[in-house]
Design a protein around this motif. Structure first.
Motif, PDB file in Angstrom:
ATOM      1  N   ASN A  13       0.827  -1.204   0.000  1.00  0.00           N
ATOM      2  CA  ASN A  13       0.000   0.000   0.000  1.00  0.00           C
ATOM      3  C   ASN A  13       0.864   1.259   0.000  1.00  0.00           C
ATOM      4  O   ASN A  13       0.548   2.229  -0.692  1.00  0.00           O
ATOM      5  N   LEU A  59      -5.564  -3.186  -6.945  1.00  0.00           N
ATOM      6  CA  LEU A  59      -6.056  -2.743  -5.634  1.00  0.00           C
ATOM      7  C   LEU A  59      -7.445  -3.266  -5.309  1.00  0.00           C
ATOM      8  O   LEU A  59      -7.729  -3.586  -4.148  1.00  0.00           O
ATOM      9  N   THR A  62      -7.272  -6.764  -4.095  1.00  0.00           N
ATOM     10  CA  THR A  62      -6.580  -6.740  -2.805  1.00  0.00           C
ATOM     11  C   THR A  62      -7.554  -6.348  -1.702  1.00  0.00           C
ATOM     12  O   THR A  62      -7.531  -6.920  -0.606  1.00  0.00           O
ATOM     13  N   ASN A  63      -8.399  -5.403  -1.991  1.00  0.00           N
ATOM     14  CA  ASN A  63      -9.398  -4.986  -1.003  1.00  0.00           C
ATOM     15  C   ASN A  63     -10.360  -6.134  -0.690  1.00  0.00           C
ATOM     16  O   ASN A  63     -10.733  -6.344   0.462  1.00  0.00           O
ATOM     17  N   THR A  64     -10.732  -6.873  -1.720  1.00  0.00           N
ATOM     18  CA  THR A  64     -11.606  -8.035  -1.511  1.00  0.00           C
ATOM     19  C   THR A  64     -10.899  -9.086  -0.656  1.00  0.00           C
ATOM     20  O   THR A  64     -11.511  -9.689   0.240  1.00  0.00           O
ATOM     21  N   LEU A  66      -8.497  -8.536   1.541  1.00  0.00           N
ATOM     22  CA  LEU A  66      -8.416  -8.034   2.917  1.00  0.00           C
ATOM     23  C   LEU A  66      -9.755  -8.182   3.629  1.00  0.00           C
ATOM     24  O   LEU A  66      -9.803  -8.495   4.825  1.00  0.00           O
ATOM     25  N   ASP A  67     -10.836  -7.968   2.899  1.00  0.00           N
ATOM     26  CA  ASP A  67     -12.167  -8.157   3.479  1.00  0.00           C
ATOM     27  C   ASP A  67     -12.373  -9.615   3.876  1.00  0.00           C
ATOM     28  O   ASP A  67     -12.940  -9.915   4.930  1.00  0.00           O
ATOM     29  N   MET A  89      -7.376  -2.071   4.962  1.00  0.00           N
ATOM     30  CA  MET A  89      -8.556  -1.938   4.094  1.00  0.00           C
ATOM     31  C   MET A  89      -8.888  -0.467   3.863  1.00  0.00           C
ATOM     32  O   MET A  89      -9.185  -0.063   2.734  1.00  0.00           O
ATOM     33  N   ASN A  92      -6.331   0.947   1.575  1.00  0.00           N
ATOM     34  CA  ASN A  92      -6.551   0.416   0.234  1.00  0.00           C
ATOM     35  C   ASN A  92      -7.724   1.122  -0.448  1.00  0.00           C
ATOM     36  O   ASN A  92      -7.659   1.467  -1.624  1.00  0.00           O
ATOM     37  N   ARG A  93      -8.790   1.358   0.277  1.00  0.00           N
ATOM     38  CA  ARG A  93      -9.947   2.069  -0.277  1.00  0.00           C
ATOM     39  C   ARG A  93      -9.555   3.501  -0.671  1.00  0.00           C
ATOM     40  O   ARG A  93      -9.991   4.004  -1.704  1.00  0.00           O
ATOM     41  N   ILE A  96      -7.714   3.359  -3.892  1.00  0.00           N
ATOM     42  CA  ILE A  96      -8.651   3.145  -5.006  1.00  0.00           C
ATOM     43  C   ILE A  96      -9.327   4.465  -5.376  1.00  0.00           C
ATOM     44  O   ILE A  96      -9.414   4.829  -6.549  1.00  0.00           O
TER      45      ILE A  96
END
Length: 184
Positions: A13, A59, A62-64, A66-67, A89, A92-93, A96
């Protein structure tokens, strides 16, 4: 193992953030002189947009991931690990959103540049059209007097000067009309 895994994500990140901020600075630097953008800058924008699309493509999954990690199904998370994943997260958001914002900025710059270029082109075409019309008047008058038929002043020794004067007056009149109506 979990800490190392999360630290790798944190470093990713940070690296993405560095690249995205670098692109944002470059875009802002080019936009200072929007009227002076050339092909080189347009090519840079295309490269930046391509890079931002690649970043988004990395990204979002990656967010998915991490979720999914946050649910605890794949790795056992301790309380501090849980907070670290939430921070990752959030980061990361934000990355994005920053990518999407930069892509919108690039698209707006391209549209603005396109509008400026279209406006400049319209001015040039308008000027050339007006000059064509102004120069068409002497051409028409000269072509009438170039015919092999009897015309007024045909026998006069001053016919050339009279025709030239009429031609100049007509051209100046058309030019004045264009300037008065702001067509030129």
């Amino acid at each position: 193992k979990t800490k190392l895994f999360l630290q790798v994500f944190a470093e990713m990140n940070t690296t993405y953030s560095s690249f995205i901020n670098s692109i944002a600075r470059s875009v802002r630097r080019v936009t200072v002189n929007l009227e002076r953008i050339g092909n080189k800058e347009i090519q840079q924008f295309v490269m930046f947009e391509s890079s931002l699309n690649d970043f988004l493509a990395a990204l979002v999954p990656t967010n998915t991931l991490l979720d999914s990690l946050l649910s605890g199904k794949f790795l056992r998370l301790y309380d501090e690990d849980h907070e670290l994943v939430e921070d990752l997260m959030l980061s990361n958001r934000q990355l994005i959103e920053l990518c999407q914002s930069n892509m919108r900025s690039i698209a707006n710059i391209r549209e603005g540049y396109s509008t400026i270029m279209t406006n400049n082109l319209n001015r040039v075409i308008k000027l050339l059209t007006a000059l064509t019309i102004v120069l068409a008047v002497p051409t028409i008058i000269g072509s009438f007097y170039g015919m092999n038929v009897r015309l007024p002043l045909a026998d006069s020794p001053d016919a050339f000067l009279v025709v030239l004067g009429i031609t100049i007056l007509a051209s100046v009149g058309v030019l004045a009309l264009f300037l008065k109506n702001r067509w030129l």
